[in-house]
Design a protein around this motif. Structure first.
Motif, PDB file in Angstrom:
ATOM      1  N   THR A  58      20.549 -27.835 -84.604  1.00 15.35           N
ATOM      2  CA  THR A  58      20.689 -28.298 -85.992  1.00 15.35           C
ATOM      3  C   THR A  58      21.771 -29.348 -86.154  1.00 15.35           C
ATOM      4  O   THR A  58      21.796 -30.053 -87.165  1.00 15.35           O
ATOM      5  CB  THR A  58      21.033 -27.126 -86.928  1.00 15.35           C
ATOM      6  OG1 THR A  58      22.282 -26.544 -86.523  1.00 15.35           O
ATOM      7  CG2 THR A  58      19.930 -26.071 -86.914  1.00 15.35           C
ATOM      8  N   GLY A  59      22.715 -29.427 -85.204  1.00 17.89           N
ATOM      9  CA  GLY A  59      23.867 -30.302 -85.371  1.00 17.89           C
ATOM     10  C   GLY A  59      24.837 -29.787 -86.413  1.00 17.89           C
ATOM     11  O   GLY A  59      25.698 -30.529 -86.894  1.00 17.89           O
ATOM     12  N   SER A  72      21.852 -10.329 -85.418  1.00 15.28           N
ATOM     13  CA  SER A  72      21.891  -9.678 -86.729  1.00 15.28           C
ATOM     14  C   SER A  72      20.527  -9.724 -87.403  1.00 15.28           C
ATOM     15  O   SER A  72      19.850 -10.762 -87.415  1.00 15.28           O
ATOM     16  CB  SER A  72      22.912 -10.374 -87.631  1.00 15.28           C
ATOM     17  OG  SER A  72      22.796  -9.902 -88.959  1.00 15.28           O
ATOM     18  N   GLU A  73      20.132  -8.621 -88.004  1.00 14.28           N
ATOM     19  CA  GLU A  73      18.885  -8.585 -88.768  1.00 14.28           C
ATOM     20  C   GLU A  73      19.041  -9.239 -90.133  1.00 14.28           C
ATOM     21  O   GLU A  73      18.053  -9.474 -90.832  1.00 14.28           O
ATOM     22  CB  GLU A  73      18.413  -7.140 -88.918  1.00 14.28           C
ATOM     23  CG  GLU A  73      18.044  -6.478 -87.594  1.00 14.28           C
ATOM     24  CD  GLU A  73      17.562  -5.052 -87.756  1.00 14.28           C
ATOM     25  OE1 GLU A  73      17.574  -4.556 -88.911  1.00 14.28           O
ATOM     26  OE2 GLU A  73      17.179  -4.434 -86.744  1.00 14.28           O
ATOM     27  N   LEU A  74      20.271  -9.540 -90.529  1.00 12.58           N
ATOM     28  CA  LEU A  74      20.497 -10.169 -91.828  1.00 12.58           C
ATOM     29  C   LEU A  74      20.329 -11.687 -91.783  1.00 12.58           C
ATOM     30  O   LEU A  74      20.277 -12.331 -92.824  1.00 12.58           O
ATOM     31  CB  LEU A  74      21.918  -9.843 -92.322  1.00 12.58           C
ATOM     32  CG  LEU A  74      22.274  -8.363 -92.503  1.00 12.58           C
ATOM     33  CD1 LEU A  74      23.722  -8.235 -92.951  1.00 12.58           C
ATOM     34  CD2 LEU A  74      21.333  -7.705 -93.505  1.00 12.58           C
ATOM     35  N   THR A  75      20.252 -12.247 -90.584  1.00  5.23           N
ATOM     36  CA  THR A  75      20.303 -13.697 -90.423  1.00  5.23           C
ATOM     37  C   THR A  75      18.926 -14.322 -90.531  1.00  5.23           C
ATOM     38  O   THR A  75      17.949 -13.813 -89.979  1.00  5.23           O
ATOM     39  CB  THR A  75      20.914 -14.054 -89.050  1.00  5.23           C
ATOM     40  OG1 THR A  75      22.239 -13.549 -88.999  1.00  5.23           O
ATOM     41  CG2 THR A  75      20.945 -15.554 -88.848  1.00  5.23           C
ATOM     42  N   ALA A  76      18.860 -15.452 -91.220  1.00  2.62           N
ATOM     43  CA  ALA A  76      17.627 -16.247 -91.289  1.00  2.62           C
ATOM     44  C   ALA A  76      18.009 -17.718 -91.348  1.00  2.62           C
ATOM     45  O   ALA A  76      19.050 -18.081 -91.900  1.00  2.62           O
ATOM     46  CB  ALA A  76      16.801 -15.866 -92.514  1.00  2.62           C
ATOM     47  N   LEU A  77      17.181 -18.567 -90.765  1.00  3.66           N
ATOM     48  CA  LEU A  77      17.384 -20.005 -90.820  1.00  3.66           C
ATOM     49  C   LEU A  77      16.240 -20.608 -91.623  1.00  3.66           C
ATOM     50  O   LEU A  77      15.081 -20.538 -91.202  1.00  3.66           O
ATOM     51  CB  LEU A  77      17.415 -20.623 -89.418  1.00  3.66           C
ATOM     52  CG  LEU A  77      17.735 -22.119 -89.382  1.00  3.66           C
ATOM     53  CD1 LEU A  77      19.219 -22.350 -89.716  1.00  3.66           C
ATOM     54  CD2 LEU A  77      17.409 -22.714 -88.019  1.00  3.66           C
ATOM     55  N   TRP A  83      15.650 -29.658 -87.533  1.00  4.33           N
ATOM     56  CA  TRP A  83      15.645 -29.011 -86.220  1.00  4.33           C
ATOM     57  C   TRP A  83      15.271 -30.057 -85.184  1.00  4.33           C
ATOM     58  O   TRP A  83      14.273 -30.759 -85.331  1.00  4.33           O
ATOM     59  CB  TRP A  83      14.635 -27.873 -86.253  1.00  4.33           C
ATOM     60  CG  TRP A  83      14.601 -26.948 -85.088  1.00  4.33           C
ATOM     61  CD1 TRP A  83      13.649 -26.870 -84.129  1.00  4.33           C
ATOM     62  CD2 TRP A  83      15.559 -25.928 -84.786  1.00  4.33           C
ATOM     63  NE1 TRP A  83      13.942 -25.882 -83.231  1.00  4.33           N
ATOM     64  CE2 TRP A  83      15.120 -25.281 -83.614  1.00  4.33           C
ATOM     65  CE3 TRP A  83      16.746 -25.497 -85.383  1.00  4.33           C
ATOM     66  CZ2 TRP A  83      15.822 -24.224 -83.027  1.00  4.33           C
ATOM     67  CZ3 TRP A  83      17.442 -24.457 -84.803  1.00  4.33           C
ATOM     68  CH2 TRP A  83      16.988 -23.831 -83.643  1.00  4.33           C
ATOM     69  N   LEU A  84      16.080 -30.203 -84.142  1.00  4.07           N
ATOM     70  CA  LEU A  84      15.921 -31.303 -83.200  1.00  4.07           C
ATOM     71  C   LEU A  84      14.511 -31.428 -82.626  1.00  4.07           C
ATOM     72  O   LEU A  84      13.926 -32.531 -82.668  1.00  4.07           O
ATOM     73  CB  LEU A  84      16.947 -31.176 -82.073  1.00  4.07           C
ATOM     74  CG  LEU A  84      16.892 -32.260 -80.983  1.00  4.07           C
ATOM     75  CD1 LEU A  84      17.127 -33.649 -81.567  1.00  4.07           C
ATOM     76  CD2 LEU A  84      17.915 -31.954 -79.886  1.00  4.07           C
ATOM     77  N   PRO A  85      13.887 -30.377 -82.064  1.00  2.65           N
ATOM     78  CA  PRO A  85      12.528 -30.558 -81.537  1.00  2.65           C
ATOM     79  C   PRO A  85      11.529 -31.006 -82.607  1.00  2.65           C
ATOM     80  O   PRO A  85      10.624 -31.803 -82.324  1.00  2.65           O
ATOM     81  CB  PRO A  85      12.178 -29.170 -80.991  1.00  2.65           C
ATOM     82  CG  PRO A  85      13.494 -28.526 -80.711  1.00  2.65           C
ATOM     83  CD  PRO A  85      14.408 -29.031 -81.793  1.00  2.65           C
ATOM     84  N   ALA A 109      11.396 -21.385 -81.510  1.00  5.95           N
ATOM     85  CA  ALA A 109      10.133 -21.985 -81.066  1.00  5.95           C
ATOM     86  C   ALA A 109       9.681 -23.127 -81.980  1.00  5.95           C
ATOM     87  O   ALA A 109       8.645 -23.749 -81.718  1.00  5.95           O
ATOM     88  CB  ALA A 109       9.037 -20.921 -80.990  1.00  5.95           C
ATOM     89  N   ARG A 110      10.437 -23.428 -83.004  1.00  7.31           N
ATOM     90  CA  ARG A 110      10.026 -24.474 -83.949  1.00  7.31           C
ATOM     91  C   ARG A 110      10.005 -25.856 -83.283  1.00  7.31           C
ATOM     92  O   ARG A 110      10.871 -26.177 -82.473  1.00  7.31           O
ATOM     93  CB  ARG A 110      10.984 -24.515 -85.146  1.00  7.31           C
ATOM     94  CG  ARG A 110      10.924 -23.284 -86.023  1.00  7.31           C
ATOM     95  CD  ARG A 110      11.931 -23.372 -87.172  1.00  7.31           C
ATOM     96  NE  ARG A 110      11.992 -22.114 -87.925  1.00  7.31           N
ATOM     97  CZ  ARG A 110      12.848 -21.876 -88.902  1.00  7.31           C
ATOM     98  NH1 ARG A 110      13.729 -22.809 -89.258  1.00  7.31           N
ATOM     99  NH2 ARG A 110      12.840 -20.713 -89.528  1.00  7.31           N
ATOM    100  N   GLY A 111       9.021 -26.616 -83.650  1.00  9.14           N
ATOM    101  CA  GLY A 111       8.995 -28.021 -83.267  1.00  9.14           C
ATOM    102  C   GLY A 111       8.388 -28.328 -81.921  1.00  9.14           C
ATOM    103  O   GLY A 111       8.253 -29.501 -81.557  1.00  9.14           O
TER     104      GLY A 111
END
Length: 471
Positions: A58-59, A72-77, A83-85, A109-111
């Motif tokens: 992400t930079g 963590s199960e609380l984390t989401a993007l 996203w670079l790819p 796995a995005r991109g």
């Protein structure tokens, strides 16, 4: 144009020849450094694996993305996060990865047009497997403009290098199981022992000499180095080495008994946060350049995007690769070309996995503020003078309170600026779920019929193993 971005998981900078190590762990990586650019003081702003790689792609550091915790199960993007790819694919690159981070979080796995999941039957992944999966893909796409991400795990525990490599790093006349050697006792009787018992100890056997573990780590790096040479040889054979921007980085390092951390990567100390970053791009980058000042992993994204804009491949829509808004990273090109010696004057560090802490690192000092020490014993504040104490062995927080207060204010001000009114994701994690590895700690102790408080009162290997046996 070809771009190969390589994550060297758990690779500590100070264990490479190019960074001053005196053992033959990295002859090929050292050669790549001589052929390109080495960044002497590159840092992982967020550790360990999940947050470090999120920053690379992400930079942006964790305070910006909200991803500060590993596992963590609380984390989401959010999918709206650049996203670079994805950026490179939208510009026309064929994108691929040989990686298993998708097992951790879906966003890895995005991109990618091709995501080759390297996960196998074991927790660890052999670099030979990475090459076996990557080489056919390279053969099929050697004529494309491509972005390929490769993730090598060889330096990560368990340390199980080929036996023939070990004598380069451990005297063949020395017995790693000598009963007179008691150097492993601190590791075996540490609070963290139950959590690392299987991969750290059971798979290696009844070792008494802690130096043997260090030698295994070195041998793993040498094994990794040989795999990277195989990759380079394949690029040469395919005729694409000269057209390939090669980027090597460590996601985090490894502590080898320092600060009571036994072959793991927690703690915001130099062995874990100082990582290698090496680049090579024949004819486009200088050879043998060493950048002395601070850079960070988040600088890789804007650097790669600028490389594409400079090259302007005919089949790539380079105009689509403008830097996303809100980057924490800065292009490394001024440092590469010698018009700057760094991208950052101060480095801010964070971890939230086995421990929760933040730190500020200046040219001379480091202040660490610990919020939850997990299975470790840490003071709330640690202050080190890295000029006179590079090993971070003398805590000056009490003897230099004004300096410690000033650095802590700078750290807190930085956190506040980055959050800009948003909730602190580390505070939320600790409030709602505790440390991300808390459940793992509780499950392991529960399986032995021990409570955390009970184990803290009397942590002994024999006691834990006996409790497991009796259960």
């Amino acid at each position: 144009m070809k771009i190969i971005l390589i994550s060297l998981d758990t690779l500590r900078a100070s264990r490479l020849g190019a960074y001053g190590y005196n053992k033959p762990t990295s002859p090929h990586m050292d050669r790549i450094a001589r052929e390109g650019v080495l960044f002497e003081r590159a840092y992982a702003a967020d550790i360990p694996t999940e947050v470090a790689h999120t920053g690379v792609f992400t930079g942006k550091i964790g305070l910006t993305t909200g991803v500060v915790s590993h596992g963590s199960e609380l984390t989401a993007l959010p999918k709206s996060t650049a996203w670079l790819p994805s950026l490179l694919r939208s510009a026309g690159f064929t994108t691929s990865a040989v990686d298993n981070l998708y097992q951790l979080k879906e966003w890895f796995a995005r991109g990618y047009r091709y995501y080759i999941n390297s996960v196998g039957g074991n927790r660890w992944i052999d670099g030979k497997t990475i090459n076996e999966l990557a080489f056919p893909w390279l053969e099929q796409h050697k004529d494309d403009s491509f972005f390929l991400f490769l993730h090598y795990w060889d330096a990560h525990t368990p340390y199980l290098p080929p036996q023939e490599l070990i004598p380069q790093f451990y005297d063949v006349g020395r017995d790693p199981r000598d009963p007179a050697n008691r150097s492993m006792e601190q590791a075996y009787n540490h609070l963290a022992y139950p959590f690392f018992k299987h991969h750290h100890y059971d798979l290696i056997g009844a070792v008494t000499d802690s130096d043997y573990y260090d030698a295994l780590y070195d041998a793993e790096i040498r094994y990794l180095d040989d795999r990277l040479k195989e990759l380079d040889d394949r690029l040469e054979a395919l005729g694409i080495r000269e057209d390939t921007l090669l980027v090597l980085f460590g996601d985090h390092g490894e502590s080898l008994t320092e600060h009571d951390i036994y072959w793991d990567h927690c703690g915001l100390y130099e062995p874990t946060v100082h990582v290698p970053v090496i680049m090579r791009w024949p004819g486009r980058m200088p050879e043998g350049r060493r950048v002395p000042g601070f850079v960070q992993q988040v600088d890789l994204l804007p650097t790669i995007l600028e490389a594409v804009r400079r090259e302007q491949p005919a089949d790539i829509r380079s105009e689509k690769l403008q830097d996303p808004d809100g980057l924490d990273g800065k292009s490394l090109w001024p440092a590469i070309e010698g018009t700057a010696d760094r991208t950052h004057d101060t480095v801010y560090l964070s971890e939230c996995a086995w421990q929760a802490a933040r730190a500020i690192r200046t040219d001379r000092y480091k202040l660490i503020r610990t919020y939850d020490s997990g299975p470790y014993i840490r003071p709330a504040r640690e202050l080190y003078d890295l000029q006179t104490d590079p090993g971070e062995t003398v805590n000056l927080a009490d003897s230099l309170p004004e300096l410690a207060d000033r650095l802590e204010r700078e750290l807190l001000d930085f956190v506040s600026r980055k959050l800009s009114g948003r909730e602190d994701p580390m505070e939320r994690q600790l409030r709602e779920a505790g440390l991300p590895f808390r459940r793992r700690i509780e499950q392991i102790l529960d399986s032995a019929g021990l409570s955390w408080d009970d184990w803290k009162r009397d942590p002994r290997r024999e006691r834990f193993d006996s409790a497991v046996h009796n259960r």
